[in-house]
Design a protein around this motif. Sequence first.
Motif, PDB file in Angstrom:
ATOM      1  N   GLY A  27      -1.895  -8.627   3.943  1.00  0.00           N
ATOM      2  CA  GLY A  27      -1.894  -7.166   4.020  1.00  0.00           C
ATOM      3  C   GLY A  27      -2.954  -6.673   4.976  1.00  0.00           C
ATOM      4  N   GLY A  28      -2.597  -5.699   5.765  1.00  0.00           N
ATOM      5  CA  GLY A  28      -3.537  -5.095   6.701  1.00  0.00           C
ATOM      6  C   GLY A  28      -3.622  -5.802   8.036  1.00  0.00           C
TER       7      GLY A  28
ATOM      8  N   PRO B  88       2.474  -6.092   6.303  1.00  0.00           N
ATOM      9  CA  PRO B  88       3.340  -5.883   5.138  1.00  0.00           C
ATOM     10  C   PRO B  88       2.895  -4.709   4.271  1.00  0.00           C
ATOM     11  CG  PRO B  88       1.760  -7.605   4.674  1.00  0.00           C
ATOM     12  CD  PRO B  88       1.545  -7.222   6.118  1.00  0.00           C
TER      13      PRO B  88
ATOM     14  N   GLY C  64      -1.323   1.725  -0.262  1.00  0.00           N
ATOM     15  CA  GLY C  64      -1.321   0.616  -1.216  1.00  0.00           C
ATOM     16  C   GLY C  64      -2.561   0.606  -2.077  1.00  0.00           C
ATOM     17  N   CYS C  65      -3.714   0.844  -1.451  1.00  0.00           N
ATOM     18  CA  CYS C  65      -4.948   0.873  -2.243  1.00  0.00           C
ATOM     19  C   CYS C  65      -5.058   2.168  -3.032  1.00  0.00           C
ATOM     20  CB  CYS C  65      -6.169   0.596  -1.374  1.00  0.00           C
ATOM     21  SG  CYS C  65      -6.447   1.756  -0.059  1.00  0.00           S
TER      22      CYS C  65
ATOM     23  N   CYS D 281      -4.639  -1.496  10.571  1.00  0.00           N
ATOM     24  CA  CYS D 281      -3.501  -1.630   9.669  1.00  0.00           C
ATOM     25  C   CYS D 281      -2.462  -0.582  10.064  1.00  0.00           C
ATOM     26  CB  CYS D 281      -3.935  -1.418   8.224  1.00  0.00           C
ATOM     27  SG  CYS D 281      -2.513  -1.462   7.106  1.00  0.00           S
ATOM     28  N   GLN D 282      -1.172  -0.945   9.879  1.00  0.00           N
ATOM     29  CA  GLN D 282      -0.102   0.013  10.242  1.00  0.00           C
ATOM     30  C   GLN D 282      -0.129   1.262   9.373  1.00  0.00           C
ATOM     31  OE1 GLN D 282       0.448  -2.768   8.524  1.00  0.00           O
ATOM     32  NE2 GLN D 282       1.170  -1.854   6.632  1.00  0.00           N
ATOM     33  N   ASP D 283      -0.627   1.126   8.142  1.00  0.00           N
ATOM     34  CA  ASP D 283      -0.738   2.322   7.303  1.00  0.00           C
ATOM     35  C   ASP D 283      -2.056   2.989   7.620  1.00  0.00           C
ATOM     36  OD1 ASP D 283      -0.737   4.350   5.579  1.00  0.00           O
ATOM     37  OD2 ASP D 283      -0.674   3.168   3.734  1.00  0.00           O
TER      38      ASP D 283
ATOM     39  N   GLY E 193      -5.333   4.004   2.989  1.00  0.00           N
ATOM     40  CA  GLY E 193      -3.905   3.668   2.939  1.00  0.00           C
ATOM     41  C   GLY E 193      -3.295   3.838   1.554  1.00  0.00           C
TER      42      GLY E 193
ATOM     43  N   GLY F 239      -3.969  -3.968  -3.707  1.00  0.00           N
ATOM     44  CA  GLY F 239      -4.627  -3.008  -2.807  1.00  0.00           C
ATOM     45  C   GLY F 239      -5.284  -3.736  -1.646  1.00  0.00           C
ATOM     46  N   CYS F 240      -4.755  -4.892  -1.267  1.00  0.00           N
ATOM     47  CA  CYS F 240      -5.311  -5.720  -0.193  1.00  0.00           C
ATOM     48  C   CYS F 240      -6.773  -6.054  -0.460  1.00  0.00           C
ATOM     49  CB  CYS F 240      -5.131  -5.077   1.169  1.00  0.00           C
ATOM     50  SG  CYS F 240      -3.418  -5.100   1.689  1.00  0.00           S
TER      51      CYS F 240
ATOM     52  N   CYS G 231      -8.940  -0.795   0.234  1.00  0.00           N
ATOM     53  CA  CYS G 231      -8.663  -2.144   0.753  1.00  0.00           C
ATOM     54  C   CYS G 231      -9.791  -2.632   1.665  1.00  0.00           C
ATOM     55  CB  CYS G 231      -7.364  -2.112   1.533  1.00  0.00           C
ATOM     56  SG  CYS G 231      -7.236  -0.739   2.712  1.00  0.00           S
ATOM     57  N   TRP G 232      -9.695  -3.894   2.068  1.00  0.00           N
ATOM     58  CA  TRP G 232     -10.684  -4.447   3.008  1.00  0.00           C
ATOM     59  C   TRP G 232     -10.680  -3.653   4.309  1.00  0.00           C
ATOM     60  CZ3 TRP G 232      -9.083  -5.732   7.768  1.00  0.00           C
ATOM     61  CH2 TRP G 232      -7.745  -6.107   7.937  1.00  0.00           C
ATOM     62  N   ALA G 233      -9.508  -3.086   4.664  1.00  0.00           N
ATOM     63  CA  ALA G 233      -9.406  -2.306   5.911  1.00  0.00           C
ATOM     64  C   ALA G 233      -9.985  -0.919   5.639  1.00  0.00           C
ATOM     65  CB  ALA G 233      -7.961  -2.222   6.369  1.00  0.00           C
TER      66      ALA G 233
ATOM     67  N   LYS H  11       3.604  -8.064   0.401  1.00  0.00           N
ATOM     68  CA  LYS H  11       2.274  -8.473  -0.072  1.00  0.00           C
ATOM     69  C   LYS H  11       2.074  -7.998  -1.505  1.00  0.00           C
ATOM     70  CE  LYS H  11      -0.152  -4.343   0.908  1.00  0.00           C
ATOM     71  NZ  LYS H  11      -1.055  -3.566   0.071  1.00  0.00           N
TER      72      LYS H  11
ATOM     73  N   ARG I 159     -11.468   2.002   6.491  1.00  0.00           N
ATOM     74  CA  ARG I 159     -11.625   2.745   7.737  1.00  0.00           C
ATOM     75  C   ARG I 159     -12.262   4.103   7.478  1.00  0.00           C
ATOM     76  NH1 ARG I 159      -5.510   1.836   8.380  1.00  0.00           N
ATOM     77  NH2 ARG I 159      -5.906   1.468   6.168  1.00  0.00           N
TER      78      ARG I 159
HETATM   79  S1  SF4 Z   1      -4.920  -2.844   4.346  1.00  0.00           S
HETATM   80 FE1  SF4 Z   1      -3.366  -3.029   2.777  1.00  0.00          FE
HETATM   81  S2  SF4 Z   1      -3.809  -1.469   1.208  1.00  0.00           S
HETATM   82 FE2  SF4 Z   1      -4.948  -0.994   3.076  1.00  0.00          FE
HETATM   83  S3  SF4 Z   1      -3.636   0.448   4.062  1.00  0.00           S
HETATM   84 FE3  SF4 Z   1      -3.214  -1.544   4.939  1.00  0.00          FE
HETATM   85  S4  SF4 Z   1      -1.514  -2.392   3.787  1.00  0.00           S
HETATM   86 FE4  SF4 Z   1      -2.318  -0.661   2.623  1.00  0.00          FE
END
Ligand code: SF4
Length: 515
Positions: free
Chosen positions: A446-447, A398, A146-147, A64-66, A144, A188-189, A276-278, A423, A280
């Motif tokens: 997202g992600g 996004p 968002g979450c 993810c970019q974040d 990230g 939060g994806c 989020c699902w991402a 998103k 990490r």
């Molecule tokens: S997967 Fe979604 S919530 Fe997690 S960091 Fe990326 S954009 Fe943000």
Amino acid sequence: MNIEKFQESMYKLIVETSTKLPKDVRRAIKAAKERENAGTRSAMSLATITNNIKMADDNVSPICQDTGLPTFKIKTPVGANQIEMKQAIYNAIAQATKDGKLRPNSVDSLTGDNSGDNLGLGLPVIKFEQWEKDYIDARLILKGGGCENKNIQYSLPCELDGLGRAGRDLDGIRKCIMHSVYQAQGQGCSAGFIGVGIGGDRSSGYDLAKEQLFRSNDDVNPHEDLRKLEEYVMANANELGIGTMGFGGETTLLGCKVGVMNRIPASFFVSVAYNCWAFRRLGVAVNPETGDINEWMYQEGEEVDFGATEAEKETAASVEETNVVELQAPITEEQIRALKVGDVVRINGMMYTGRDAIHKYLSDNDAPIDLNGQIIYHCGPVMLKDEDGKWHVKAAGPTTSIREEPYQGDIMKKFGIRAVIGKGGMGPKTLAALEEFGGVYLNAIGGAAQYYADCIKSVEGVDLMQFGIPEAMWHLKVEGFTAVVTMDSHGNSLHRDVDKSSLEKLAQFKEKVFN
Ligand code: SF4
Ligand SMILES: O=C(O)C[C@H](O)C(=O)O
């Protein structure tokens, strides 16, 4: 200790964490994918997600970019030089940022200046602890924004939407956890993982919640009551029907880990850290003399590979079954009014990124370019400049759109913007503006930062670079950029509908379960 080697090991930990999801997380995502019915929006999103995971593996690029707020938890044998280790971690972080493995994410809270190297006051977070063992245990989570914004803390007793009173007992805690999943919606994806901390004060409660995110998703809680609570939440939270990205669907939650600590008599906090699902987070066992990695953590079990060809086929197949509309800016009001919630759009041509700083800026200033009929993408990408001064997109999914709710409708009207991509959806103010003016909200996954980076064929320019890389206005030329209409110009919002139906479902969990 060989500190150069330790720095190299920390660099490997950072790169691996940002680009490759651990096996326990992959297993959870794979199981979710198997549960989702083919052809639904959630199934399509999950296919994009698994495709993205595979692309990040192959490209060794951020999932993810974040790339979040890096938090290290390090246990050292007595006598290890923590000051030296800290500096090595700072160097490794700066290097990983320079190499495009982390987005420059450290921003001065007052001036908004981006330090450019992920360092700065308080960042990264490094928590040291000593232990009696003879090796270094170094763990990292990249969580990230968002979450993180969907974390929530309850002070018991309290009244909860849909669930009524939550008292100071196990059943009250149960209600808080169910509510925390509901209030996150898809922002939060989702599907997400939650860490829950019971007790402590406001700050140690959140620390305990985040600590839970370092547990393996497959472990079993040794505390009997907490085990029951975790199992209850995992068995029931998916009934809320929020689904991937809040599109509605079978899987809303992928993991729930609960920890407890003492509290003082007057306070009773339940703190929830949403991931989020991402998800990490990784860890390594390091030799304290040589600085070498001896072992990777969370990597037990078979490889879970998301075969690209299979995932690509599924993504394509599910898109074919829906109404796919091609869009190219400048877009007319008529074209926008023809779109309905549920349509899939495939965008070719130009779009412009704009997120928090840009929305605030545009509300007080003129736009640097003509935005009439154009598309704004809520996105803060990872960018790298080559030797010839040309910019390249390394990751570009996004960001959460709801943060722009106070500005969005006004800005669309002021500049004639016809579509925004983001998103998590937006609120009633934006929905009213879309209807009045003729605009549309498009939801990207997202992600899925590698998936979308691949759709971006060139960077045609950039404005407002003073806001830093994630916040600048990037001019992007895209091909086949796919997103779903989730808010249209006829007053329809999938987000409003899913929120309403999930609140009704939440109310089914009102009755007492634990004594
Ligand atoms: S997967 Fe979604 S919530 Fe997690 S960091 Fe990326 S954009 Fe943000
Ligand atoms: O900052 C970002 O790029 C995205 C953020 O993590 C979000 O989920 O909104």
